[in-house]
Design a protein around this motif. Structure first.
Motif, PDB file in Angstrom:
ATOM      1  N   GLY A  57       0.808  -1.216   0.000  1.00 35.51           N
ATOM      2  CA  GLY A  57       0.000   0.000   0.000  1.00 35.51           C
ATOM      3  C   GLY A  57       0.838   1.262   0.000  1.00 35.51           C
ATOM      4  O   GLY A  57       0.794   2.053  -0.935  1.00 35.51           O
ATOM      5  N   PHE A 147      -4.306  -5.528   1.209  1.00 32.12           N
ATOM      6  CA  PHE A 147      -4.467  -4.287   0.451  1.00 32.12           C
ATOM      7  C   PHE A 147      -4.742  -4.709  -0.986  1.00 32.12           C
ATOM      8  O   PHE A 147      -3.830  -4.966  -1.754  1.00 32.12           O
ATOM      9  CB  PHE A 147      -3.196  -3.437   0.564  1.00 32.12           C
ATOM     10  CG  PHE A 147      -3.418  -1.967   0.366  1.00 32.12           C
ATOM     11  CD1 PHE A 147      -3.556  -1.445  -0.906  1.00 32.12           C
ATOM     12  CD2 PHE A 147      -3.500  -1.117   1.452  1.00 32.12           C
ATOM     13  CE1 PHE A 147      -3.769  -0.095  -1.098  1.00 32.12           C
ATOM     14  CE2 PHE A 147      -3.715   0.245   1.277  1.00 32.12           C
ATOM     15  CZ  PHE A 147      -3.848   0.764  -0.004  1.00 32.12           C
ATOM     16  N   GLY A 207      -8.010  -0.865   0.358  1.00 35.46           N
ATOM     17  CA  GLY A 207      -7.390  -0.550  -0.930  1.00 35.46           C
ATOM     18  C   GLY A 207      -7.657   0.895  -1.308  1.00 35.46           C
ATOM     19  O   GLY A 207      -8.197   1.672  -0.518  1.00 35.46           O
TER      20      GLY A 207
END
Length: 401
Positions: A57, A147, A207
């Protein structure tokens, strides 16, 4: 009070005092980062015995380091865990001495530290051949974080949150680490492997910002795959989503099996929000609708089962505390993060407040949340990172560490 009880109370106070002394150092490390000598880094089997950083991420180090494996975290003597935030200019350095890793500040040796062992599932692959450590990362204290996508639709409009470097991180590490889109099957298999290993009992699915319908349907598919592969109807999952224009989508996530939900408002002051979070301000209904969505989610998921992050250190402290106080009053978990100006973000090169500022905020936040009847177990279940300062204070006060 009996003499034995007095002795035990004194021992507890001494232990608490030591933990708070250690927490001050951890606050420094969280804000100012830490360097590591070459000999010490070479002695660490990062990616083998020791858990490595995975940039699924964000890049949380002071600078990017393609091709250099760095550890994910390290443990201080009394049990506090510090994320490894690499900064070559830090006053703190990890050195190697007689086979031991020593934390040094400006030439003064402080104490020995050790590093997080690499989870076994990190060496496994999904059925389609993807490394599981790139699908869901182990954070700490039984948490894993999936993520699912580095995509953020605000980028194309030039509306990224100014503190966020998700798109820059994807561009930097794409060749080696980043799987652009994780499938529900990949996440289901990885969560099952981590749960079976016994290293985790909570998963956060999160996300970048994507269109609402696409996001909700994806989360439903992920829940189904996790349930199928773990055999758990309640798999202790947190769905982190953008504020949905259709509030009934929040009900759908609860029905799908998510125990908790996250809707991160990021900043409490509307004026700061307009400037720092232009995409969120102009989409998903703006600040007012984000708040409305959080309030609605609290009614669906229940007391202590909704979280909303505020990025601590961008707006004035009293503004953040007003937000925490309101969220506490409706049973929403809000444990502000410690903002650092990460590489690739629009605020790169800016400076966060002093560590003492963040510690004071964390102490006040914990008092507000506990006063509202929110428990540490609830904070744990709704969070994807138990290494924040608020989490540590909560654990120290509750005798959990």
């Amino acid at each position: 009070m009996a003499i034995g009880d007095l002795v035990e109370e004194r021992k507890s106070l001494i232990s608490k005092s030591k933990l708070y002394e250690e927490l001050k150092i951890k606050a420094d490390l969280s804000i100012d980062g830490v360097n590591i000598e070459k000999e010490a880094l070479h002695a660490l089997d990062v990616g083998g015995e020791i858990q490595e950083q995975v940039h699924s991420g964000f890049e949380m180090d002071k600078e990017t380091h393609v091709g250099i494996e760095l550890p994910a975290s390290f443990r201080l003597p009394n049990g506090l865990v510090s994320p490894f935030k690499w900064d070559k200019s830090s006053n703190y350095t990890i050195a190697l001495e007689n086979g031991k890793f020593i934390l040094v500040k400006k030439g003064n040796k402080l104490f020995e530290v050790d590093f997080q062992k690499r989870p076994k599932y990190y060496s496994l692959k999904t059925s389609d051949g993807q490394p599981m450590h790139n699908i869901a990362t182990f954070v700490n204290d039984s948490n894993i974080s999936a993520f699912y996508s580095n995509e953020c639709s605000y980028k194309d409009k030039g509306e990224d949150c100014l503190f966020c470097n998700v798109n820059a991180t994807k561009d930097t590490y794409a060749e080696k680490e980043v799987i652009f889109w994780k499938t529900p099957i990949q996440i289901g298999e990885t969560v099952a492997a981590a749960y079976e290993e016994g290293i985790a009992d909570h998963v956060t699915v999160t996300g970048g910002i994507i269109p609402e319908r696409r996001e909700i349907e994806y989360y439903l598919d992920v829940a189904e795959e996790i349930q199928k592969r773990t055999g758990l109807k309640d798999f202790n999952g947190t769905a982190v989503i953008a504020a949905p224009l259709d509030l009934s989508n929040i009900d759908r996530l609860k029905e799908a099996g998510y125990r908790t939900i996250g809707l991160n408002i990021e900043l409490w002051d509307k004026n700061f929000y307009q400037t720092i979070c232009p995409g969120k301000a102009r989409n998903s209904g703006g600040w007012d609708h984000w708040l409305k969505s959080i309030e609605y989610a609290a009614g669906v998921f229940g007391h202590g089962r909704v979280r909303s992050n505020i990025v601590g250190g961008i707006e004035p402290k009293e503004k953040t505390l007003k937000g925490v106080e309101y969220f506490s009053s409706i049973g929403v978990i809000c444990l502000p993060s410690q903002w650092c100006a990460n590489p690739g973000s629009a605020l790169e090169g800016h400076r966060t407040p002093e560590p003492s500022w963040h510690l004071d905020l964390a102490e006040k936040v914990v008092r507000l949340q506990k006063k509202a009847g929110i428990t540490y177990d609830q904070a744990h279940d709704a969070s994807n990172n138990d290494t924040g300062l608020s989490h540590d204070i909560w654990k120290i006060e509750d005798g959990l560490i």
